[in-house]
Design an enzyme around this catalytic site. Structure first.
Site, PDB file in Angstrom:
ATOM      1  N   GLN A   1      65.852  57.328  62.261  1.00 24.88           N
ATOM      2  CA  GLN A   1      65.601  57.137  60.838  1.00 24.88           C
ATOM      3  C   GLN A   1      65.943  58.429  60.108  1.00 24.88           C
ATOM      4  O   GLN A   1      66.008  59.495  60.715  1.00 24.88           O
ATOM      5  CB  GLN A   1      64.146  56.777  60.580  1.00 24.88           C
ATOM      6  CG  GLN A   1      63.169  57.932  60.822  1.00 24.88           C
ATOM      7  CD  GLN A   1      61.872  57.800  60.029  1.00 24.88           C
ATOM      8  OE1 GLN A   1      60.873  57.356  60.553  1.00 24.88           O
ATOM      9  NE2 GLN A   1      61.902  58.213  58.763  1.00 24.88           N
TER      10      GLN A   1
ATOM     11  N   VAL B   1      58.363  56.156  60.847  1.00 20.82           N
ATOM     12  CA  VAL B   1      58.667  54.776  61.235  1.00 20.82           C
ATOM     13  C   VAL B   1      59.254  54.743  62.648  1.00 20.82           C
ATOM     14  O   VAL B   1      58.926  53.855  63.449  1.00 20.82           O
ATOM     15  CB  VAL B   1      59.608  54.123  60.208  1.00 20.82           C
ATOM     16  CG1 VAL B   1      60.005  52.723  60.651  1.00 20.82           C
ATOM     17  CG2 VAL B   1      58.912  54.064  58.848  1.00 20.82           C
ATOM     18  N   TYR B   2      60.084  55.720  62.978  1.00 24.18           N
ATOM     19  CA  TYR B   2      60.591  55.848  64.347  1.00 24.18           C
ATOM     20  C   TYR B   2      59.418  55.995  65.317  1.00 24.18           C
ATOM     21  O   TYR B   2      59.348  55.315  66.345  1.00 24.18           O
ATOM     22  CB  TYR B   2      61.514  57.063  64.429  1.00 24.18           C
ATOM     23  CG  TYR B   2      62.090  57.333  65.792  1.00 24.18           C
ATOM     24  CD1 TYR B   2      63.240  56.688  66.218  1.00 24.18           C
ATOM     25  CD2 TYR B   2      61.486  58.259  66.650  1.00 24.18           C
ATOM     26  CE1 TYR B   2      63.777  56.944  67.473  1.00 24.18           C
ATOM     27  CE2 TYR B   2      62.019  58.520  67.902  1.00 24.18           C
ATOM     28  CZ  TYR B   2      63.161  57.862  68.310  1.00 24.18           C
ATOM     29  OH  TYR B   2      63.689  58.109  69.554  1.00 24.18           O
ATOM     30  N   GLY B   3      58.472  56.875  64.979  1.00 27.86           N
ATOM     31  CA  GLY B   3      57.313  57.080  65.837  1.00 27.86           C
ATOM     32  C   GLY B   3      56.460  55.835  65.962  1.00 27.86           C
ATOM     33  O   GLY B   3      55.953  55.516  67.048  1.00 27.86           O
TER      34      GLY B   3
ATOM     35  N   LYS C   1      58.151  53.371  68.299  1.00 27.32           N
ATOM     36  CA  LYS C   1      58.036  53.798  69.686  1.00 27.32           C
ATOM     37  C   LYS C   1      56.598  53.636  70.192  1.00 27.32           C
ATOM     38  O   LYS C   1      56.387  53.317  71.374  1.00 27.32           O
ATOM     39  CB  LYS C   1      58.494  55.248  69.824  1.00 27.32           C
ATOM     40  CG  LYS C   1      59.990  55.454  69.608  1.00 27.32           C
ATOM     41  CD  LYS C   1      60.826  54.771  70.678  1.00 27.32           C
ATOM     42  CE  LYS C   1      62.279  55.197  70.642  1.00 27.32           C
ATOM     43  NZ  LYS C   1      63.074  54.559  71.705  1.00 27.32           N
TER      44      LYS C   1
END
Length: 263
Positions: A106, A167-169, A172
């Protein structure tokens, strides 16, 4: 003593005899994993979106004496994901192990500044993609090898607040939950499911982050007890072990491979 009296002590590779499927295999951790899995004796099917990268890695593996094929795959496209997994069975007759590594980054920054379309894309690739892949992989393992193992590539950024890549975190962290659920669901069938959580790793993704946030690599390595970023092959080694029979009693784990940054 002549050469004929020397007995070889070379042991079989970690993944000898196995068929392995790897997403995001055109570069970075995925490419390193595909090369390593082949060196460790697996027949490998590489999957990613960019054919030129896939072809280059596949040719490298073959030149080194390994067995590899590739297939184009878009993790945001359910039909593409299922077809890619099915291709492994068509080519090699079975599926034993899979490394769900493919992901998208992102734009770094606070979550309120991320466009909704970008949010949807990150979730489609980084969460729905692994869910689609796992579903297809379980079906393929079940129908052929009967037993097997899956590793999902998560991130150390999923294990804490992640103001840079929220948002990536979050995607995941959801993968971690899917991993645990799958481990409990499919363990009775002899299918192990684990995840790895890499720390700072020298890939194109971190290069992109550095370009947007100059100094971020130095900042992250300063927080890492080993004092450096990982090479992709170091992350691949952890995935290979988890997929191998040497990890036969390990399932439902999110293994941090982060140089001690979360210690």
């Amino acid at each position: 003593m002549n050469d004929t009296s020397i007995t070889s002590t070379t042991s079989p590779g970690l993944l000898a005899g196995k068929v392995a499927f790897v997403t995001g295999a055109g570069r970075g951790i995925g490419a390193a994993a595909a090369r390593l899995f082949a060196r460790e004796g697996a027949r490998v099917l590489l999957a990613a979106r960019t054919e030129a990268q896939l072809k280059a890695v596949t040719e490298d593996i073959r030149a080194a004496g390994g067995t590899a094929e590739y297939v184009r795959c878009d993790l945001a496209d359910p039909a593409s994901v299922r077809a890619a997994v099915d291709r492994a069975v068509e080519l090699y007759g079975r599926l034993d192990v899979a490394f769900n590594n493919g992901a998208t980054a992102q734009q770094p920054g606070p979550m309120d500044r991320l466009p909704e379309a970008d949010f949807d894309h990150v979730l489609a690739v980084n969460l729905k993609g692994p869910w689609l892949a796992m579903s297809a992989e379980v079906a393929a393992i079940r129908a052929t090898a009967g037993r097997g193992a899956i590793v999902n590539n998560s991130s150390v950024g999923s294990l804490m607040g992640n103001p840079w890549l929220p948002v990536y975190g979050a995607a995941k962290r959801a993968v971690n939950s899917l991993t645990a659920s799958a481990a409990v669901t499919y363990g009775p069938e002899g299918i192990r499911v684990n995840a790895i959580a890499p720390g700072t790793t020298l890939t194109e993704m971190i290069d992109h982050w550095e370009a947007n946030s100059p100094g971020i690599i130095d900042q992250l390595t300063a927080q890492t007890p080993l004092g450096r970023a990982a090479d992709p092959h170091e992350i691949a080694e952890a995935a290979a072990w988890l997929l191998s029979d040497r990890a036969s009693y390990v399932t439902g784990v999110v293994l941090s491979v982060d140089g001690g940054s979360r210690a």
